[in-house]
Scaffold this active site. Structure first.
Site: not given
Ligand code: BGC
Length: 763
Positions: A288
């Site tokens: 993530d």
């Molecule tokens: C979120 C994810 C997301 C990623 C990319 C993160 O902050 O937890 O769900 O896919 O950002 O945008």
């Protein structure tokens, strides 16, 4: 130089739909291609493939090779880009990668396409309330086609974190509390995004997230710690991720939380032993956002150490942290990571690009000429309207107040009625809001102008929440003069036959980072309801929400409650369809709605207690498992939802009383539409295992079926029970079905059930 592009013909038969032998052949060709490519790659180019960066927008204005990202791409130091949108920007970046980098390896473009792209469908939690897997799959497929035409290859969806704590803002992104339903939704979305051929210009690679158990963050506070037993993980939290893997998901995103006190992103047990070892996952793992760097704050060491641990645990791609590209040169020299470990990750990323068809044609999805033919088509709008209507849950409808007659004079009151973006909910970056109809305009049209309107109140007067509600303020002429607004609302309601209150949350009150302690309606809204209720007119609450709210205190003042979540592009139309009866509501809750925040977690598949309350008694029961001040049950249980018609159930019948290995028992129930309108009933089957080697939940959903019936029409709904359906993970984490008596239950929600018993005999 396009040295590493495949001839187009070789791109055929890359995946999914091919026969086994063809895909083995394709695998061999892929291996050969990647071997050869990797033999040419420098360490820096390899680490580049593991590096996922976010687009900052400065390339779109022209090829600025001097920008950081452009320079990095041209040097082959970037494997993928997230958050780039629009074929122009994407095409420009892809040209940079293919034309200017030494080996011309195409980039992979990812985005959070969470509930639609240009056509916005209801938020995922709402979609799950439709229980309509075909529609959910179709919506994902529409989203894939639209996103792909814009140049995207990869979506960070589905989010399948089981969530039983509605304080957590991200419950909006998932499918609720139940592992079985969550697994069905996970598989449907993966199928929808990836289609039968991942290399198709209408498909995108899906990324299931957040692995794992992110939904169980303590206190419902985002990014917080998680701690749970392995047995609970296996039985309740892991099944949806597994279902996505079984459906062929191409990638998995790690979660921010710890699992057994080790951050998921550095958790070897999770990412290697379980995901790859036990589940046989063959795709790649991405972290993530900045998750590797965040492990420093988790106390795992500096960036080099966190990066090393992530790679060794099984991470392949580093989102944003630049830990891999920044520290592995040295780590390799010091022997902290091996070339083999790096190569394994690189291969997985290259395989994904190969399967997406990017080596055959890096521009296959960047299709300006196709955008108009796939974007917001009449068919996708129709689907969005239907899915939105199917997702609404009718929680209360005293004396059949709804549907309204067309000639009723309505007072539409609420702060978001004139807003467009508010209808979308969390995570929507590509929608064109000029395509939205506001609730105000939709009702003006549907009521034939027999409508008055007032803002009524501020969304919230909570001093921490209010300043954050910028989006609404930017969109509408948002007023804050509480007393004047109340007076105007009363005025607008005076001449009306019915008051429609569009209240609840705004889009930014749920979603990532938007956790709340108080999930009841804000005080401003309660005051408006109380004030208007003094008029004695029928009142309907259209509750906008990204989570189950606590509606206990306002419920008695309302005659009807329709939970509309955040319904998307066609949301305003869909709400009118339901309010005026063109569509008979059929949504069912996929998260229990608590009576009080203090009950959380509240979910139907609880473990039994040694001191249950006596259901025949009312009120607080001493030395029993209950609260002094609030009863145990939720206000509205999992699976609950009303219709404008009524359904009657016949007796639940079993085809036998004994189930043997290799055999089956069929549970059947007859459902009749006993009302006056056509309607859809979702028949739910649950199983309980009252005596086992471990304590088992009081019931678990195992099957459901939606049946559409005309007035007076009946249907027989059946559920084939095999020993597999009785299986659970025991204390040794072995999947077992244990002999003994089982109860099967059928009905219209997790509480209104009839039951029958059978015995499972093992030989
Ligand atoms: C979120 C994810 C997301 C990623 C990319 C993160 O902050 O937890 O769900 O896919 O950002 O945008």
């Amino acid at each position: 130089m396009k040295k590493y592009l495949l001839p187009a013909a070789l791109c055929l038969a890359l995946c999914g739909s091919c026969s086994k032998s063809a895909s083995n052949g394709a695998d061999a060709r892929m291996d050969e291609f990647i071997d050869s490519l990797m033999s040419e790659m420098t360490l820096e180019e390899k680490l580049g493939q593991l590096n996922l960066l976010t687009y900052n927008g400065d390339i779109a204005t022209g090829l600025r090779h001097d920008s950081d990202m452009a320079a990095e791409v041209a040097r082959g130091r970037v494997g993928g880009v997230l958050n780039a949108r629009g074929y122009k920007a994407i095409s420009e970046l892809q040209h940079l990668a293919v034309d200017s980098s030494r080996l011309g390896i195409p980039l992979m473009f990812g985005l959070d396409v969470i509930h639609g792209y240009q056509t916005v469908f209801p938020i995922p939690l709402a979609q799950s309330c439709s229980w309509d897997m075909a529609a959910i799959e179709e919506a994902a497929s529409v989203a894939a086609a639209e996103a792909a035409a814009d140049g995207l290859d990869w979506t960070y969806s589905p989010m399948v974190d089981i969530s039983r704590d509605p304080r957590w803002g991200r419950v909006a992104e998932g499918a609720g509390e139940d592992p079985f339903l969550g697994s069905c939704v996970a598989a449907a979305m993966v199928r929808g995004y990836q289609g039968s051929d991942l290399s198709s210009p209408r498909s995108v690679m899906s990324c299931v997230k957040h692995f794992a158990c992110y939904g169980a963050s303590e206190g419902g506070r985002d990014y917080n710690a998680v701690d749970m037993s392995r047995i609970r993980m296996y039985n309740e939290y892991l099944p949806p991720y597994k279902a996505a893997v079984d459906a062929g998901v191409g990638s998995v995103m790690t979660s921010f939380n710890v699992i057994d006190f080790v951050p998921a992103t550095a958790n070897k047990w999770l990412l290697s032993d379980l995901l790859r070892g036990q589940w046989g996952f063959k795709g790649f793992v991405v972290t993530d956002y900045t998750a590797i760097a965040e492990m420093e704050a988790h106390g795992l060491g500096d960036l080099a150490e966190c990066s090393r641990r992530a790679l060794k645990a099984g991470v392949d791609m580093d989102m944003i942290a630049q830990g891999f590209i920044g520290t592995f040169d040295k780590a390799l020299q010091q022997g902290d990571v091996s070339q083999k470990e790096i190569d394994t990750a690189v291969r997985r990323v290259l395989e994904a690009k190969y399967k997406l068809g990017l080596f055959a044609d890096p521009f296959r999805r960047i299709a300006e000429h196709r955008i108009d033919s796939v974007k917001l088509t009449p068919e996708s709008r129709t689907l969005a309207r239907r899915l939105a209507a199917e997702s609404f849950v009718l929680l209360k409808n005293s004396e059949g107040l709804l549907p309204l007659r067309r000639d009723a004079r309505v007072a539409l009151i609420g702060p978001i009625c004139k807003a467009r973006k508010q209808l979308q909910g969390t995570w929507c970056v590509a929608a064109d809001y000029s395509d939205y109809l506001t609730l105000h305009d939709a009702f003006a049209e549907a009521s034939g102008g027999r409508m008055t309107y007032a803002q009524g109140c501020r969304v919230s007067d909570n001093e921490r929440v209010e300043p954050v509600l910028d989006a609404l303020r930017r969109e509408v002429d948002y007023r804050t003069d509480d007393e004047a607004m109340l007076r105007e609302a009363v005025q607008a309601a005076r001449g009306a036959d019915v008051i429609l209150l569009a209240l609840g949350e705004t889009a930014e009150m749920s979603g990532e980072s938007n956790s709340m302690c108080d999930i009841s309606l804000p005080a401003t809204q309660k005051r408006l309801i109380a004030e208007l209720s003094r008029l004695g007119k029928p009142m309907v609450l259209l509750n906008f929400s990204g989570r189950p709210n606590v509606l206990t205190d306002v419920e008695p003042q309302l005659d009807a409650i329709l939970n509309v979540w955040f319904p998307g592009t066609e949301g305003a139309h869909a709400i009118c369809d339901v309010v005026y009866g063109d569509f008979n509501p059929c949504g069912r809750l996929t998260m229990s709605m608590p009576r009080s925040v203090g009950q959380i977690p509240v979910y139907y598949a609880m473990l039994p207690t040694g001191r249950p309350v006596d259901p025949a008694k009312e009120g607080y029961q001493m030395y029993r498992s209950n609260y002094m001040d609030v009863e145990n049950s939720p206000l509205y249980p999992f699976g609950y939802g009303l219709s404008y018609t009524t359904f009657a159930y016949g007796d639940l019948q079993l085809s036998g009383s004994k189930l043997a290995d290799g055999g089956k028992i069929v549970a059947k129930v007859k459902v009749t539409n006993t009302g006056t309108r056509r309607g859809t009933e979702t028949v739910q089957f649950y199983i309980a295992d009252p005596v086992a080697s471990v304590s088992r939940p009081v019931k678990e959903l195992k099957h459901f079926e939606r049946v559409a019936l005309d007035p007076g029409q009946s249907a027989e709904v059946s559920f084939e029970i095999t020993p597999e359906q009785l299986a659970f993970y025991n204390s040794d984490l072995n999947l077992v079905a244990e002999p003994g008596e089982f109860r099967v239950m059928a009905g219209s929600d997790s509480e209104r059930l009839q039951s029958a018993s059978f015995v499972y005999e093992q030989r």
